[in-house]
Each structure stands twice: as C-alpha cells, then as structure tokens.
Write a protein that holds these residues in place. Structure first.
Motif, short mmCIF file in Angstrom:
data_model
loop_
_atom_site.label_atom_id
_atom_site.label_comp_id
_atom_site.label_asym_id
_atom_site.label_seq_id
_atom_site.Cartn_x
_atom_site.Cartn_y
_atom_site.Cartn_z
N LYS A 171 0.83 -1.20 0.00
CA LYS A 171 0.00 0.00 0.00
C LYS A 171 0.87 1.26 0.00
O LYS A 171 0.75 2.11 -0.86
CB LYS A 171 -0.93 0.02 1.23
N ARG A 172 1.73 1.36 0.99
CA ARG A 172 2.56 2.56 1.15
C ARG A 172 3.97 2.26 0.66
O ARG A 172 4.70 1.47 1.27
CB ARG A 172 2.55 3.01 2.60
N VAL A 173 4.36 2.87 -0.46
CA VAL A 173 5.58 2.50 -1.17
C VAL A 173 6.63 3.60 -1.06
O VAL A 173 6.36 4.77 -1.38
CB VAL A 173 5.28 2.23 -2.65
N ALA A 174 7.82 3.23 -0.62
CA ALA A 174 8.97 4.12 -0.62
C ALA A 174 9.81 3.85 -1.86
O ALA A 174 9.86 2.72 -2.35
CB ALA A 174 9.81 3.90 0.64
N VAL A 175 10.47 4.87 -2.38
CA VAL A 175 11.35 4.70 -3.53
C VAL A 175 12.68 5.40 -3.28
O VAL A 175 12.73 6.46 -2.67
CB VAL A 175 10.73 5.23 -4.84
N CYS A 176 13.73 4.74 -3.77
CA CYS A 176 15.07 5.33 -3.74
C CYS A 176 15.82 4.77 -4.94
O CYS A 176 16.19 3.59 -4.95
CB CYS A 176 15.79 5.00 -2.44
N GLY A 177 16.02 5.59 -5.95
CA GLY A 177 16.71 5.13 -7.15
C GLY A 177 18.15 4.78 -6.86
O GLY A 177 18.78 5.31 -5.93
N GLY A 178 18.71 3.86 -7.64
CA GLY A 178 20.12 3.50 -7.49
C GLY A 178 20.36 2.51 -6.37
O GLY A 178 19.62 1.55 -6.19
N SER A 179 21.39 2.76 -5.59
CA SER A 179 21.76 1.87 -4.48
C SER A 179 21.07 2.33 -3.21
O SER A 179 21.59 3.21 -2.50
CB SER A 179 23.28 1.85 -4.28
N GLY A 180 19.92 1.75 -2.91
CA GLY A 180 19.10 2.25 -1.81
C GLY A 180 19.10 1.39 -0.57
O GLY A 180 18.20 1.54 0.27
N GLY A 181 20.08 0.53 -0.43
CA GLY A 181 20.09 -0.36 0.72
C GLY A 181 20.06 0.36 2.06
O GLY A 181 19.41 -0.09 3.01
N ASP A 182 20.76 1.50 2.15
CA ASP A 182 20.82 2.23 3.41
C ASP A 182 19.47 2.82 3.82
O ASP A 182 19.29 3.21 4.97
CB ASP A 182 21.84 3.36 3.32
N ALA A 192 6.56 2.81 5.59
CA ALA A 192 6.39 2.11 4.32
C ALA A 192 6.25 0.61 4.55
O ALA A 192 6.88 0.04 5.45
CB ALA A 192 7.58 2.37 3.40
N ASP A 193 5.45 -0.04 3.72
CA ASP A 193 5.39 -1.50 3.72
C ASP A 193 6.21 -2.09 2.60
O ASP A 193 6.47 -3.30 2.56
CB ASP A 193 3.94 -1.99 3.63
N THR A 194 6.65 -1.22 1.65
CA THR A 194 7.38 -1.67 0.46
C THR A 194 8.39 -0.60 0.08
O THR A 194 8.11 0.59 0.20
CB THR A 194 6.41 -1.88 -0.72
N ILE A 195 9.56 -1.02 -0.41
CA ILE A 195 10.51 -0.08 -0.98
C ILE A 195 10.95 -0.60 -2.34
O ILE A 195 11.18 -1.80 -2.52
CB ILE A 195 11.73 0.17 -0.08
N VAL A 196 11.01 0.30 -3.31
CA VAL A 196 11.53 0.01 -4.64
C VAL A 196 12.86 0.74 -4.78
O VAL A 196 12.93 1.96 -4.58
CB VAL A 196 10.57 0.45 -5.75
N THR A 197 13.90 0.01 -5.11
CA THR A 197 15.21 0.61 -5.31
C THR A 197 15.91 -0.09 -6.46
O THR A 197 15.38 -1.03 -7.06
CB THR A 197 16.04 0.55 -4.01
N GLY A 198 17.11 0.38 -6.78
CA GLY A 198 17.83 -0.22 -7.89
C GLY A 198 18.53 -1.49 -7.51
O GLY A 198 18.39 -2.52 -8.16
N GLU A 199 19.31 -1.40 -6.42
CA GLU A 199 20.07 -2.56 -5.99
C GLU A 199 20.19 -2.55 -4.48
O GLU A 199 20.22 -1.50 -3.85
CB GLU A 199 21.45 -2.59 -6.65
N CYS A 200 20.25 -3.76 -3.91
CA CYS A 200 20.31 -3.92 -2.47
C CYS A 200 20.88 -5.31 -2.20
O CYS A 200 20.52 -6.26 -2.89
CB CYS A 200 18.92 -3.76 -1.86
N GLY A 201 21.75 -5.44 -1.24
CA GLY A 201 22.39 -6.72 -0.96
C GLY A 201 21.39 -7.81 -0.61
O GLY A 201 20.37 -7.56 0.04
#
Length: 255
Positions: A171-182, A192-201
C-alpha cells in the motif's frame, strides 16, 4: 548562455547543500567556462560511448546524474577508465556537468521521477537517514498484491527483470533510485510497507522482509533513467539548448 552560468542556474535548483557529504559532483570538466551551451547530451553516465557520441554529433555539453569524477583518479591516461573519459572530453572541448545525490533529494529529481514512473499517489512524503533526511520519496498505490506490484514495477521501468522479497500486502511505497540499501530500514520506520530501489544486498533484502518490509530491486540504471527527461527539460528551459537523451547503460540484457 555560457557553461558556467548554465551550471550556476542548475545549482540554484539543486544546491550542494542537498548532496551527501561524501559526494563529488558539479562542473566536472570544462576547457572554457565562457563557451556557449547550445547542444546538450543527457545521460546517466559520461561513459566513453556517451562522450564519443557527443563529439561525433556536435554536442558542446554532456549533462549526467552520475559524476564523471567521483573518486580522485590516480592517473589521467588513455588506458584508464576515468582518465580516458577526461581526455576525450577535453580534446573535444565538451563540458561535463553532473548532479548526483543533490538530484536524488531535490524536488523533481531522481526519486520524484521514479515515484511518477510508478504512478505513486501523493502527496509524496520525504524520508531518509541522518546523512540525507530527505533523499527518498513515499506515496501510495492501489496495487495491493506484492507479485502484481512487482510486475508493474518491471513494466513501468522497462526493466529486464526485478527481484522481489515479499512479506506483506502493498500500500505505502517508498522509492530510492540506485543503491538504496541504506534507506530500507528508514523506509520501514517512516511507515512504508514496500521499498523500490535499484540494488540492495541479498542478505539485507531477506533480513528486511523478515522485519516486515517488501523489497523490490529493479536495477540501478532502470530506477534512475527516468530523471533524464527532467535533465533534458532543464537544459531546454535554462539554456534554450537542443537536447538529446542517450542510454549509457552497458549492462543490457542478452537476447
């Protein structure tokens, strides 16, 4: 408008104060600050491919998200990656301007463009960590099934694949383009219940899902490329320049 004035106008919109303290961007390479800005090539990276295209097609300026000079080069020689790029830019009198984490955090930048590409509904809230408290963006979606939302991300960003670590409805989505692991756990803390990012370990992804947040990775390039349209728009509005966007991604999927 000359190169220096073009950069200073961009700096007004995306000042250094928005950048992470470890970052290095700005007017990266320039033989003549008074040279006119008339034709701007926009890309995520100033690769040799991008600089060669700029030289062959009469571009005087290359505007990128990722810095041409991120870590100090140990040598400027044609057989080194960064050195070869610097030499190519200088030899062809191409100015290179880069806006990095300040463009991630700033209004209308990387993460606003990513949220728009995913059709997230506002008002968008900012979130981040102690180093950059307003780097990410957060909105809502009507797609509540995790697998369906992950498929939407893949389609919306034209990504060849996405990785989805799912633990709950969306429902509640966070976004951080690129390397958003931090920013994964700060996103959870922010609601947020979800995050969309480029890459994460991998380990961070599975640990984060265990802690209650879905993590969807869609590739560094694909989560940041939407901002290129914004950069082209700025070059047109600020300098009245002719613009073109070129794909700088070297990791294209094999057919």
């Amino acid at each position: 408008m000359n190169v220096l004035r073009f950069y200073l106008e961009l700096d007004k919109l995306y000042p250094k104060s928005l950048a992470c303290p470890w970052d290095n961007d700005g007017l990266m390479c320039c033989t003549d600050p008074d040279a006119p800005v008339q034709k701007v090539l926009v890309a995520l990276d100033a690769t040799r491919k991008v600089l060669s295209y700029a030289a062959e097609n009469g571009f005087d300026t290359v505007l990128t998200h990722h810095p041409l000079l991120f870590k100090g080069p140990k040598a400027i020689a044609p057989d080194t990656a960064t050195g070869g790029r610097i030499i190519a830019a200088l030899q062809n009198k191409i100015a290179v301007v880069s806006l990095h984490t300040r463009l991630d955090a700033g209004a209308g930048g990387v993460n606003d463009c990513l949220a728009a590409a995913l059709d997230l509904k506002g008002p968008l809230n900012t979130f981040g960590d102690a180093e950059s408290p307003a780097l990410g963006r957060m909105g809502t979606t009507d797609i509540t099934d995790g697998a369906t939302f992950a498929a939407h991300v893949k389609t919306a960003l034209h990504a060849p694949a996405v990785n989805a670590y799912l633990c709950r409805p969306v429902k509640r989505v966070a976004v951080c383009g690129g390397s958003g692991g931090d920013l994964v756990l700060p996103a959870l803390t922010a609601g947020a219940d979800t995050i969309v990012t480029g890459e994460c370990g991998y380990n961070l992804c599975i640990d984060s899902a265990d802690q209650g947040i879905n993590v969807i990775t869609a590739g560094h390039f694909h989560t940041e490329h939407p901002v290129c349209r914004r950069l082209a728009q700025l070059a047109e509005e600020i300098a009245g320049a002719q613009t073109e966007i070129i794909c700088s991604d070297m990791a294209l999927p094999l057919s």
